[in-house]
Scaffold this motif. Structure first.
Motif, PDB file in Angstrom:
ATOM      1  N   THR A   1       0.850  -1.184   0.000  1.00 15.20           N
ATOM      2  CA  THR A   1       0.000   0.000   0.000  1.00 15.20           C
ATOM      3  C   THR A   1       0.888   1.237   0.000  1.00 15.20           C
ATOM      4  O   THR A   1       2.099   1.149   0.203  1.00 15.20           O
ATOM      5  CB  THR A   1      -0.924   0.044   1.236  1.00 15.20           C
ATOM      6  OG1 THR A   1      -0.161   0.426   2.383  1.00 15.20           O
ATOM      7  CG2 THR A   1      -1.594  -1.300   1.481  1.00 15.20           C
ATOM      8  N   SER A   2       0.285   2.399  -0.193  1.00 17.63           N
ATOM      9  CA  SER A   2       1.055   3.641  -0.170  1.00 17.63           C
ATOM     10  C   SER A   2       1.587   3.946   1.221  1.00 17.63           C
ATOM     11  O   SER A   2       2.544   4.718   1.376  1.00 17.63           O
ATOM     12  CB  SER A   2       0.180   4.806  -0.652  1.00 17.63           C
ATOM     13  OG  SER A   2      -0.963   4.947   0.175  1.00 17.63           O
ATOM     14  N   GLU A   3       1.004   3.317   2.254  1.00 21.60           N
ATOM     15  CA  GLU A   3       1.424   3.564   3.633  1.00 21.60           C
ATOM     16  C   GLU A   3       2.490   2.581   4.113  1.00 21.60           C
ATOM     17  O   GLU A   3       3.167   2.837   5.110  1.00 21.60           O
ATOM     18  CB  GLU A   3       0.210   3.466   4.563  1.00 21.60           C
ATOM     19  CG  GLU A   3      -0.917   4.421   4.225  1.00 21.60           C
ATOM     20  CD  GLU A   3      -0.552   5.860   4.517  1.00 21.60           C
ATOM     21  OE1 GLU A   3       0.203   6.103   5.468  1.00 21.60           O
ATOM     22  OE2 GLU A   3      -1.022   6.737   3.773  1.00 21.60           O
TER      23      GLU A   3
ATOM     24  N   LEU B   1       4.200  -2.735   7.862  1.00 22.93           N
ATOM     25  CA  LEU B   1       5.661  -2.727   7.822  1.00 22.93           C
ATOM     26  C   LEU B   1       6.155  -1.581   6.952  1.00 22.93           C
ATOM     27  O   LEU B   1       5.502  -1.198   5.974  1.00 22.93           O
ATOM     28  CB  LEU B   1       6.182  -4.056   7.265  1.00 22.93           C
ATOM     29  CG  LEU B   1       5.687  -5.340   7.934  1.00 22.93           C
ATOM     30  CD1 LEU B   1       6.284  -6.555   7.234  1.00 22.93           C
ATOM     31  CD2 LEU B   1       6.021  -5.351   9.421  1.00 22.93           C
ATOM     32  N   ASP B   2       7.324  -1.076   7.285  1.00 21.75           N
ATOM     33  CA  ASP B   2       7.946  -0.019   6.492  1.00 21.75           C
ATOM     34  C   ASP B   2       8.173  -0.500   5.065  1.00 21.75           C
ATOM     35  O   ASP B   2       8.645  -1.618   4.847  1.00 21.75           O
ATOM     36  CB  ASP B   2       9.271   0.398   7.138  1.00 21.75           C
ATOM     37  CG  ASP B   2       9.912   1.571   6.434  1.00 21.75           C
ATOM     38  OD1 ASP B   2       9.634   2.705   6.811  1.00 21.75           O
ATOM     39  OD2 ASP B   2      10.711   1.328   5.488  1.00 21.75           O
ATOM     40  N   ILE B   3       7.856   0.351   4.087  1.00 17.80           N
ATOM     41  CA  ILE B   3       7.891  -0.071   2.688  1.00 17.80           C
ATOM     42  C   ILE B   3       9.302  -0.394   2.220  1.00 17.80           C
ATOM     43  O   ILE B   3       9.510  -1.264   1.374  1.00 17.80           O
ATOM     44  CB  ILE B   3       7.237   1.007   1.776  1.00 17.80           C
ATOM     45  CG1 ILE B   3       6.827   0.400   0.432  1.00 17.80           C
ATOM     46  CG2 ILE B   3       8.147   2.209   1.623  1.00 17.80           C
ATOM     47  CD1 ILE B   3       5.673  -0.533   0.501  1.00 17.80           C
TER      48      ILE B   3
ATOM     49  N   ALA C   1      -4.822 -12.582   1.444  1.00 14.66           N
ATOM     50  CA  ALA C   1      -5.884 -11.678   1.035  1.00 14.66           C
ATOM     51  C   ALA C   1      -5.440 -10.894  -0.191  1.00 14.66           C
ATOM     52  O   ALA C   1      -4.312 -11.055  -0.679  1.00 14.66           O
ATOM     53  CB  ALA C   1      -6.226 -10.734   2.194  1.00 14.66           C
ATOM     54  N   LEU C   2      -6.323 -10.023  -0.700  1.00 16.23           N
ATOM     55  CA  LEU C   2      -5.941  -9.096  -1.764  1.00 16.23           C
ATOM     56  C   LEU C   2      -6.679  -7.782  -1.570  1.00 16.23           C
ATOM     57  O   LEU C   2      -7.683  -7.698  -0.850  1.00 16.23           O
ATOM     58  CB  LEU C   2      -6.186  -9.678  -3.158  1.00 16.23           C
ATOM     59  CG  LEU C   2      -7.580 -10.070  -3.638  1.00 16.23           C
ATOM     60  CD1 LEU C   2      -8.421  -8.841  -4.004  1.00 16.23           C
ATOM     61  CD2 LEU C   2      -7.472 -10.962  -4.883  1.00 16.23           C
ATOM     62  N   ILE C   3      -6.162  -6.743  -2.233  1.00 10.83           N
ATOM     63  CA  ILE C   3      -6.768  -5.419  -2.184  1.00 10.83           C
ATOM     64  C   ILE C   3      -7.378  -5.112  -3.543  1.00 10.83           C
ATOM     65  O   ILE C   3      -6.726  -5.263  -4.578  1.00 10.83           O
ATOM     66  CB  ILE C   3      -5.731  -4.347  -1.806  1.00 10.83           C
ATOM     67  CG1 ILE C   3      -5.208  -4.584  -0.387  1.00 10.83           C
ATOM     68  CG2 ILE C   3      -6.341  -2.948  -1.915  1.00 10.83           C
ATOM     69  CD1 ILE C   3      -4.052  -3.670   0.010  1.00 10.83           C
ATOM     70  N   HIS C   4      -8.639  -4.670  -3.532  1.00 12.27           N
ATOM     71  CA  HIS C   4      -9.325  -4.291  -4.772  1.00 12.27           C
ATOM     72  C   HIS C   4     -10.214  -3.094  -4.481  1.00 12.27           C
ATOM     73  O   HIS C   4     -11.044  -3.133  -3.563  1.00 12.27           O
ATOM     74  CB  HIS C   4     -10.161  -5.456  -5.306  1.00 12.27           C
ATOM     75  CG  HIS C   4     -10.949  -5.125  -6.529  1.00 12.27           C
ATOM     76  ND1 HIS C   4     -10.356  -4.682  -7.695  1.00 12.27           N
ATOM     77  CD2 HIS C   4     -12.297  -5.148  -6.782  1.00 12.27           C
ATOM     78  CE1 HIS C   4     -11.285  -4.467  -8.605  1.00 12.27           C
ATOM     79  NE2 HIS C   4     -12.470  -4.729  -8.074  1.00 12.27           N
TER      80      HIS C   4
END
Length: 491
Positions: free
Chosen positions: A392-394, A416-418, A453-456
């Motif tokens: 994610t962007s975060e 977690l840190d990207i 899982a997934l993000i949509h």
């Protein structure tokens, strides 16, 4: 519910279905005299009796399997060497012998659980903002043997989930041991196992690069018949070489059938009692190409072994051993891309802590370090991941599982840190999902658990198991989820 988070549980449920069966060989291995006696009894049946029995078998079973005749032939071939010399058999009698060494097995008669979900390789023909997915599940049948089965469907723009119709059959794949084997990689794995020595050098130097399994077998047979080394050491080394060769193979499914008809059933000694908790991830290679990996736990009844699945199309699967000191315990979960030029993987080590591992080679993992220990009341027994991290962007969003009092499993989340995923920057302090009253009953009570899982459309889609017997799905807004997390270091 966690604070003001709107966690939506979907109404549908995937339940065990005993009607979906495969055919397995029913061969009393290690008992050749019994195999011969069974064959002899069939050989003494009159021709008319053979035809009558085979007709009845065809009537009762043929419409339950897409390739029934081929299956009986394959199982006949497995015992053909036990026939009396110079036997000449009719097609019917060969098929009947195959039938006597065949059994049906219901792969999901007991449970259908621990799902993971990823984006389907084919996204064509969809409505705008929709996504086609593949879901893998752990299916358990007679004898508590675990295998991997699949479902597919579409998540619509509004978040509605529509599953594709299931196929009418189940298929097990063709096992291909004779694929090209990278000699250097094979040698590295032998060295990592502590099995590399003058005997392995003797065998490998006589093999082409890449070599085939049959090439290796020729060299092993030659050395076995003409020993050149200490007998005990040679036997031990050959056993290690054979084990490694048999643990790395390919599985090939027929094309053109629904993915719901494919089942990855145990085929090797390492996973003879189960293929457990596959965590699939869509991985982006350095050049932008997409490949799908899944870590899973192979179980032979007494020992667990972390393994890796690789596929690009969900029709051909490579099964690969993972090697190294850090490949221990369960719950390996690969990040979906390299970070700072390294492969990165989460794992559970020592039975209770979450750890992170880095490697410059996907097959070898030498060191791990703890990133999270049990701290909240709902996770004081143990913690681990619930699938591969989601970017994610975060930061990297990771679903976790925690075990609390009464062995209740709950699902949590950390961020977690990207750029430095060994650093937790935020976390939920109470569970995202805990078992509802109607989710507590099952093979293992009081468990909710996911393998990915997934993000949509900014929704986190979470397929999850209910008490190790059936599976459901929940969703939550990603932005709201991250905003509800406590920043690490804050009170």
């Amino acid at each position: 519910m966690n604070g003001t988070l709107n966690i939506r549980r979907r109404k549908w449920k995937l339940n065990p279905d005993p009607s979906k069966v495969i055919c397995r060989p029913l061969i009393p291995h290690g008992n050749p005299s019994r195999i011969k006696r069974i064959i002899d009894r069939v050989l003494h049946l009159p021709d008319q009796k053979v035809e009558d029995i085979l007709n009845q078998i065809t009537t009762d079973f043929a419409d339950r399997h897409r390739y029934f005749d081929e299956i009986l032939h394959q199982h006949f071939v497995q015992v053909e060497s036990y026939l009396p010399e110079n036997s000449s058999l009719s097609k019917n009698r060969r098929a009947l012998i195959g039938a006597y060494f065949t059994m049906e097995y219901s792969v999901a008669s007991a449970a259908l659980f621990n799902p993971s979900i990823i984006k389907h390789p084919d996204q064509s023909g969809l409505e705008p903002s929709s996504l086609r997915f593949i879901m893998s599940l752990r299916a358990v049948g007679e004898g508590h043997i675990s295998s991997i089965v699949f479902r597919s469907g579409v998540i619509g723009a509004s978040g509605n989930v529509l599953f594709d119709p299931e196929g009418d059959y189940l298929h097990t794949p063709i096992l291909q041991l004779d694929a090209g084997i990278d000699k250097h990689l094979f040698e590295l794995k032998l060295s990592e196992m502590g099995s590399a020595n003058e005997i392995t050098n003797h065998i490998l130097m006589r093999l082409p690069d890449p070599f085939r399994f049959s090439d290796l077998q020729v060299q092993i047979d030659d050395l076995s018949h003409h020993p050149q080394f200490d007998e005990g050491k040679q036997h031990t080394t050959i056993s290690s070489i054979s084990w490694l060769a048999n643990s790395n193979y390919e599985l090939i499914f027929p094309q053109g059938h629904p993915i719901s008809e494919r089942v990855i059933f145990p085929t090797s000694e390492d996973n003879s009692r189960g293929i457990e908790d596959a965590r699939f991830v869509q991985f982006y290679e350095d050049n932008g190409d997409i490949i799908y990996y899944a870590t899973y736990t192979a179980y032979n009844g007494s020992r667990i072994l972390p393994q890796l699945i690789e596929t690009r199309n969900f029709e051909q699967f490579k099964i690969i051993t993972l090697n190294g000191n850090a490949v221990q315990d369960k719950g390996m979960a690969l990040f979906p891309r390299k970070i700072n030029g390294m492969y990165v993987m989460l794992s559970r080590q020592g039975g209770e802590n979450s750890q992170i591992m880095y490697s410059d080679h996907l097959h070898f993992w030498q060191e791990s370090s703890v990133i999270q220990e049990p701290s909240e009341p709902w996770e004081l027994v143990q913690i681990g991941n619930c699938g591969s991290p989601l970017e994610t962007s975060e930061g990297w969003l990771v679903l976790t599982h925690g075990v609390g009092p009464m062995r209740e499993y709950s699902i949590g989340a950390i961020l977690l840190d990207i750029d430095d995923p060994s650093r937790i920057i935020a976390r939920l302090t109470i569970p995202l999902l805990s078992p509802h009253e109607h989710e507590r009953e099952g093979y293992v009570p009081n468990v909710v658990y996911s393998c990915g899982a997934l993000i949509h459309n900014n929704d986190l889609i979470i397929p999850y198991a209910m008490s190790d017997i059936s599976s459901g799905m929940a969703s939550v807004n990603v932005s709201e989820l991250i905003a509800s997390m406590a920043r690490v270091g804050e009170n």
